[in-house]
Design an enzyme around this catalytic site. Structure first.
Site, PDB file in Angstrom:
ATOM      1  N   GLU A 121       2.079 -16.400   0.973  1.00 59.65           N
ATOM      2  CA  GLU A 121       1.791 -15.930  -0.377  1.00 59.65           C
ATOM      3  C   GLU A 121       0.557 -16.609  -0.958  1.00 59.65           C
ATOM      4  O   GLU A 121       0.392 -17.827  -0.882  1.00 59.65           O
ATOM      5  CB  GLU A 121       2.988 -16.179  -1.297  1.00 59.65           C
ATOM      6  CG  GLU A 121       4.234 -15.396  -0.908  1.00 59.65           C
ATOM      7  CD  GLU A 121       5.097 -16.119   0.096  1.00 59.65           C
ATOM      8  OE1 GLU A 121       6.274 -15.761   0.235  1.00 59.65           O
ATOM      9  OE2 GLU A 121       4.589 -17.053   0.759  1.00 59.65           O
ATOM     10  N   ALA A 122      -0.310 -15.790  -1.583  1.00 56.83           N
ATOM     11  CA  ALA A 122      -1.582 -16.283  -2.120  1.00 56.83           C
ATOM     12  C   ALA A 122      -1.369 -17.336  -3.204  1.00 56.83           C
ATOM     13  O   ALA A 122      -2.101 -18.337  -3.263  1.00 56.83           O
ATOM     14  CB  ALA A 122      -2.404 -15.122  -2.664  1.00 56.83           C
TER      15      ALA A 122
END
Length: 405
Positions: A161-162
């Site tokens: 996840e960014a």
């Protein structure tokens, strides 16, 4: 009184003194022997106590090691529940620093780096503080940016996840700038260049990227112009990063790396190994018998062996030991061509080096059945060089000729 009577009296007096002197010596000898017997009894009692303490320490260490291994397995399966169990069992303190230290010290000792990354990436307040403490465990002082990234990104696996990646790299950049205040003007510069370095690593070493699409040194420098508060990062830093990454890819942990490379060993299990030092201490080690070699590790999850013993031309036998039960040993046969067993051990840097050699190595199994299984497996596994018999026969023939000449 006649002269002869006086002399006789003196002789009798000397005999009495001699008798008293001898009796006194005998009395003192008896006292010394009594004292020696008392010392012997005290030594025996002390040895008994030491052995009891040793057994207690071993039991405590074994119990603690089993609990720690269970805790690591729980964490690998479910990071949140695993940490809760470790805290409940008093293996980790309920503080962010203790949890961070546990991750840092065990990232190469059985903890899943993916699970570490998952825990550090969680957005809960406690996890965010653990992330900060985890970053502080790393000393980036006087390290180049790519060197620091290699160390940091090897200690856990970045999640996908960014937002999680953003928080982790932001924490990294802040600490790196604090460790190296003269390198960049602000953490944002370090943050941007860190991502640029990661992208460069992927572009240069990903086989799916066509060679014409791989960035040149000039392109990397141009891409990172004016990122330092509107100013250029010193070109020497950018050249150093590019050359270092091009020369040596920095690798990130992969779940495949957490699988043992011993796929079908002949035998594996816990044994006590007697050390070769003067005090002959016993250490619990995880042993794997594979490919005619005996490997031993401190933990089942260790990727590098602490020692390797080639079994070629050795023998194994059942032995009795006054300190331990269910013992056996590997040893050199009487007609061996060498005077000691070959063994390799890992040094402080993890490199295998030739270790101090001995005539035998002794082990203690948990049960009699386990001992018998190890002996049987080793005897089946031990290889025999056909040239060994030829050399041994030639050596014996030479010795016979020397005796008969």
């Amino acid at each position: 009184m006649k002269m002869t009577d006086a002399i006789q009296a003196m002789v009798e007096l000397d005999e009495e003194e001699s008798t008293r002197f001898v009796n006194d010596i005998l009395r003192r000898k008896a006292l010394v022997l009594e004292a020696i017997d008392q010392i012997k009894k005290e030594i025996e009692e002390t040895d008994g106590l030491l052995e009891q303490w040793e057994d207690m320490d071993h039991h405590k260490a074994t119990t603690s090691a089993k609990k720690l291994l269970t805790g690591k397995q729980n964490f690998n399966n479910n990071p949140k529940k695993g940490i809760a169990w470790l805290i409940e069992e008093n293996l980790v303190e309920n503080t962010t620093q203790s949890v961070a230290d546990f991750f840092y010290k065990n990232s190469d000792k059985g903890l899943s780096k993916t699970s570490i990354g998952e825990y550090l990436g969680d957005n809960h307040d406690f996890n965010l503080k653990v992330l900060k403490e985890f970053v502080l465990c790393h000393d980036f002082t006087n390290k180049t940016l790519d060197q620091a990234l290699r160390v940091f990104l090897w200690s856990f696996r970045l999640p996908g996840e960014a937002q999680k990646i953003d928080r982790m790299m932001e924490a990294f950049a802040e600490w790196y700038v604090e460790c190296n205040p003269d390198t960049f003007t602000c953490p944002d510069t370090c943050y941007i260049l860190s991502f640029a370095t990661i992208m460069l690593n992927t572009s240069l070493h990903n086989p799916s990227v066509h060679i014409r699409d791989k960035p040149s040194r000039d392109a990397f420098i141009h891409m990172n112009r004016q990122i330092d508060n509107g100013k250029d990062v010193p070109i020497g830093i950018l050249i150093s990063i590019y050359d270092s990454i091009k020369k040596q890819q920095f690798k990130v942990p992969d779940e495949e790396m957490e699988v043992s490379h011993f796929y079908n060993p002949d035998k594996e299990g816990w044994l006590l190994k007697q050390g070769g030092s003067r005090y002959k201490t016993w250490r619990r080690r995880w042993f794997i018998l594979d490919d005619n070699c005996l490997y031993y590790f401190e933990y089942t999850s260790d990727k590098e062996a602490k020692g390797i013993i080639p079994l070629e031309n050795l023998q194994v036998r059942d032995v009795t030991d006054s300190k331990k039960q269910h013992c056996f040993e590997i040893f050199l046969p009487t007609d061996a061509m060498t005077d000691s067993i070959k063994i390799a051990k890992s040094d402080s840097e993890g490199k295998l080096i030739e270790a101090t050699k001995h005539m035998s190595y002794r082990f203690s199994a948990p049960t009699s059945a386990e001992k018998d299984q190890w002996i049987s497996s080793m005897r089946k596994c031990i290889s025999h060089d056909p040239y060994y018999d030829m050399i041994a026969a030639r050596k014996k023939s030479s010795e016979d000729r020397q005796r008969n000449s």
